[in-house]
Write an enzyme that holds these catalytic residues in place. Structure first.
Site, PDB file in Angstrom:
ATOM      1  N   ASP A   1       0.923  -0.970   0.134  1.00 38.75           N
ATOM      2  CA  ASP A   1      -0.013   0.268  -0.114  1.00 38.75           C
ATOM      3  C   ASP A   1       0.747   1.139  -0.111  1.00 38.75           C
ATOM      4  OD1 ASP A   1       1.142   0.322   2.663  1.00 38.75           O
ATOM      5  OD2 ASP A   1      -0.636  -0.070   3.423  1.00 38.75           O
TER       6      ASP A   1
ATOM      7  N   LYS B   1      14.897   1.233  -1.872  1.00 39.04           N
ATOM      8  CA  LYS B   1      14.931   1.749  -3.094  1.00 39.04           C
ATOM      9  C   LYS B   1      14.321   0.811  -3.829  1.00 39.04           C
ATOM     10  CE  LYS B   1      19.076   4.886  -3.204  1.00 39.04           C
ATOM     11  NZ  LYS B   1      20.186   5.264  -3.979  1.00 39.04           N
TER      12      LYS B   1
ATOM     13  N   THR C   1     -14.060  10.406   7.190  1.00 42.07           N
ATOM     14  CA  THR C   1     -14.626   9.099   6.951  1.00 42.07           C
ATOM     15  C   THR C   1     -14.129   8.201   8.155  1.00 42.07           C
ATOM     16  OG1 THR C   1     -12.476   8.698   5.916  1.00 42.07           O
ATOM     17  CG2 THR C   1     -14.039   9.475   4.437  1.00 42.07           C
TER      18      THR C   1
ATOM     19  N   SER D   1      14.841  -1.500  -8.013  1.00 41.86           N
ATOM     20  CA  SER D   1      15.068  -0.731  -8.900  1.00 41.86           C
ATOM     21  C   SER D   1      15.926  -0.941 -10.000  1.00 41.86           C
ATOM     22  CB  SER D   1      15.317   0.874  -8.276  1.00 41.86           C
ATOM     23  OG  SER D   1      16.337   0.511  -7.441  1.00 41.86           O
TER      24      SER D   1
ATOM     25  N   ARG E   1      13.530  22.238 -26.802  1.00 46.32           N
ATOM     26  CA  ARG E   1      13.348  23.730 -26.414  1.00 46.32           C
ATOM     27  C   ARG E   1      12.844  24.537 -27.293  1.00 46.32           C
ATOM     28  NH1 ARG E   1      18.403  26.619 -23.097  1.00 46.32           N
ATOM     29  NH2 ARG E   1      17.305  28.022 -23.829  1.00 46.32           N
TER      30      ARG E   1
END
Length: 707
Positions: A78, A91, A135, A277, A481
């Site tokens: 979660d 990580k 809630t 990762s 750009r």
């Protein structure tokens, strides 16, 4: 990223191919989860699916550690747990998000909102002494998010002092189902339950849950309801009824309840499958999930259901309310996935009061590259710490840092303003240049006029015009750009009906492109020959001045920049060795009608009028940022009280660091509170067409985050 309904199976090219038989080790945190995992493993074996093995640990924390050390590969977390798992030393990153809702209206998050009656005349920062509806205690939309958001206004110094007591004193009356009504009776005083059910965290308390909090407001038991954005539509299907309510926004404005995606306290993310990762098994994990939801997802005839649990059990391995998975783009880490508003709300509940106040007042500027960082550090010292600095190698890295709250602001050109806007950032102040129509006294309130994007050439390099540029050598400020890329390449793409930019010019320097391609062939890097084609000041041909240098040193035949760049770097105005002897008369402009004109005639010979550079930030920081920057330019702006004696915002040792050197002031931009409004419809349409020529991991990530 769009959800491909009705299948909810995202068949990417890689997913259609036969994946390598890499075993995914799934981590379970209980005997029940392990039993379900083993059955999942067996069912996948029966249908010839990707191999799966199960690893049991006694806690979520142990599973996280197992994934880090390669003793497991994946599990579902979660948001709160993911927040910790995404930080060092773990990580971990999200690989796939659970999808909730319906096939027609799927969602990977919901919005926590503050609802009030349309007749209310107070804002989010004026709730003290009013009545509140929640809630439930500890719930995201009804407690953690709103209380974290209101943290600066609470008379609470942080742990170990009681947060519930501080909230009970902040609101005059409340209904917070699940609160300890004996210790904090005020938190239950507005609840409608009777006897033991009063303030219970269950359906027996009428004001419990998302719908209950809204009912509390409708019954006039409260002045504000903290609930979920979609709840208003679920409970009030009649538009006339919905129109009796509005939302409180974090920037202390109101918006209709229909605009909860633009006006919310936080975007609460769905549970997600996480892994390392390092990305070593991400493809295998996604292929496992893709095939599993196809064969054992909702409404499949199979006896085994991926999103179901045995009687008496709940949410084993995955949420039972999930209807499928969506792949999380590679660019999205935990910080981006959880969103700034969500993580800040959670963090605020663990901070001391003075730290929360200090962080809201502080501005962290994002510098691109080492030279901008040096100037920013000078600004930090001159501002006595009012402005702090952080540095990243690229502009896109800085945009991500602002999204995550690691930084607050930077000044961008139109191309990057477009990208930042797609990522939820907004323009705050615009760089305004001198105007012949007015004096400098009205600069801050004067509408910005834009600048001219031009194609500059050397006068001696004759024999070609705009329509005969193919095969020439080109110099660009940087990929994405405005004057250096979006405008000229957009025009060329429309003319040639081709996106093969690396084939149009024989060689180029377009910082930010693939270093191995023709688009980087002319780049020279830094003094050591390193950082070739880097999209920052380490590449000496980067930016407006760099593109002109590329042209002046005869590396390229044409430079795409703004007209003022040539004016500011010729006839002795730039004393650097490469520019010292440049003469304005030695340069010309290519006009779209295939003529050439002197640089001084840019008004009649330009590619387009480009929007001025502007400072961008998150919506929550707009008010503070504007105050700080307007104060800073009084001190360090052009003709500022402490410029040039101590520090100057609009002067740079190597040109256009942090801001353009020809900026007269940072100007207000009223009525242009989104990037699309600021840039204008024509520019946005042109940029969107150009974006079809290439993929952008950041834009893909932001599309996923804002869907």
């Amino acid at each position: 990223m769009r959800l491909l309904i009705p299948s909810l199976i995202f068949l990417e090219a890689l997913g259609l191919c036969l994946a390598k038989a890499t075993t995914v080790q799934w981590c379970a945190v209980s005997n029940s989860e392990e039993e379900k995992c083993l059955r999942w493993q067996n069912e996948m074996r029966k249908v010839g699916g990707p191999p799966l093995s199960c690893v049991k640990k006694s806690s979520t924390r142990q599973c996280i550690q197992a994934i880090v050390t390669n003793r497991a590969d994946a599990m579902t977390l979660d948001g709160g747990t993911m927040f910790d798992a995404g930080k060092p030393p773990y990580k971990l990153r999200p690989v796939a998000a659970e999808v909730y809702g319906t096939k027609e209206q799927p969602r990977t998050h919901y919005y926590a909102v503050a609802v009030v009656k349309n007749s209310s005349n107070f804002h989010l920062n004026q709730l003290q002494g009013l009545r509140s509806c929640h809630t439930g205690i500890g719930r995201s939309a009804g407690w953690k998010i709103p209380i974290g958001t209101l943290r600066p206004y609470l008379n609470w110094n942080g742990p170990p002092a009681s947060l519930e007591e501080a909230v009970s004193k902040f609101f005059s009356k409340s209904c917070v189902p699940g609160a300890q009504k004996d210790r904090f009776p005020n938190l239950c005083s507005s609840c409608a339950g009777t006897g033991a059910n009063k303030c219970a965290s269950s359906p027996e308390e009428p004001y419990s849950g998302y719908a209950g909090a809204l009912r509390c407001l409708r019954d006039n038991a409260g002045d504000v309801a903290f609930t979920r954005g979609s709840t208003v539509f679920e409970e009030l299907p009649n538009k006339a009824e919905r129109d009796q309510y509005k939302l409180l926004c974090p920037d202390n404005t109101w918006k209709p309840v229909t605009e909860y995606k633009e006006c919310h306290l936080a975007q609460v993310p769905s549970h997600a499958v996480v892994s390392r990762s390092t990305n070593d098994k991400e493809e295998a994990i996604w292929e496992l999930l893709r095939q599993s939801q196809e064969k054992f997802g909702k409404k499949q005839a199979s006896g085994f259901q991926l999103f179901a649990s045995p009687s008496g059990q709940k949410d084993l391995l995955f949420k039972e309310s999930a209807i499928g998975f969506v792949r999380v783009p590679q660019k999205v880490d935990v910080g981006l996935y959880l969103t700034f508003s969500y993580t800040t709300s959670i963090q605020n509940l663990n901070k001391k009061q003075q730290d929360v106040i200090a962080s809201k007042a502080r501005v962290t500027w994002c510098a691109v590259g080492s030279e901008e960082k040096r100037k920013c550090d000078q600004w930090n010292r001159a501002s006595r710490g009012r402005v702090t600095c952080i540095s990243f190698p690229t502009t896109e890295d800085c945009i991500v840092a602002i999204m995550k709250g690691d930084a607050d602001a930077m000044s961008l050109d139109g191309g990057y303003i477009y990208t930042a806007g797609k990522c939820g950032l907004v323009p705050v102040l615009a760089e305004n240049q001198k105007s012949s129509k007015s004096n400098g006294l009205d600069c801050v309130n004067r509408p910005v006029e834009g600048y001219l994007a031009v194609a500059a050439v050397r006068r001696e390099d004759a024999g070609f015009t705009w329509s005969s540029l193919r095969g020439k050598k080109s110099c660009h400020t940087a990929v994405d750009r405005t004057a250096g890329w979006n405008i000229p390449m957009g025009l060329l793409a429309n003319q040639t009906r081709s996106c093969k930019f690396n084939e149009f010019f024989s060689q180029s320097c377009a910082p930010g492109a693939d270093p191995k391609s023709n688009l980087c062939a002319l780049c020279i890097g830094d003094e050591k020959g390193e950082n070739k084609c880097a999209p920052n000041s380490k590449e000496r041909y980067q930016g407006y001045t760099g593109a002109l240098r590329c042209l002046a040193e005869k590396a390229g035949n044409v430079a795409f920049l703004k007209d003022s760049t040539v004016l500011q770097n010729t006839d002795g105005k730039n004393t650097e060795e490469w520019a010292r002897n440049l003469k304005l008369k030695d340069f010309e402009l290519l006009c779209l009608d295939d003529t050439r004109k002197p640089v001084t005639e840019a008004k009649n010979c330009h590619l387009a009028i480009a929007p001025n550079h502007a400072v961008v930030s998150r919506t929550d920081k707009v008010e503070v940022l504007q105050q700080v920057l307007l104060d800073q330019q009084v001190q360090f702006g052009r003709n500022g009280q402490r410029c040039p004696g101590e520090f100057c915002l609009f002067q740079s040792k190597t040109k256009n660091l942090l801001f353009n050197d020809n900026t007269e002031c940072l100007a207000k931009i009223p009525g242009k509170t989104t990037s699309e409004k600021y840039l204008g419809k024509e520019y946005v349409i042109a940029t969107e067409r150009l974006k079809q020529c290439s993929s952008s991991p950041l834009l893909e990530a932001c599309a996923f985050l804002t869907q």
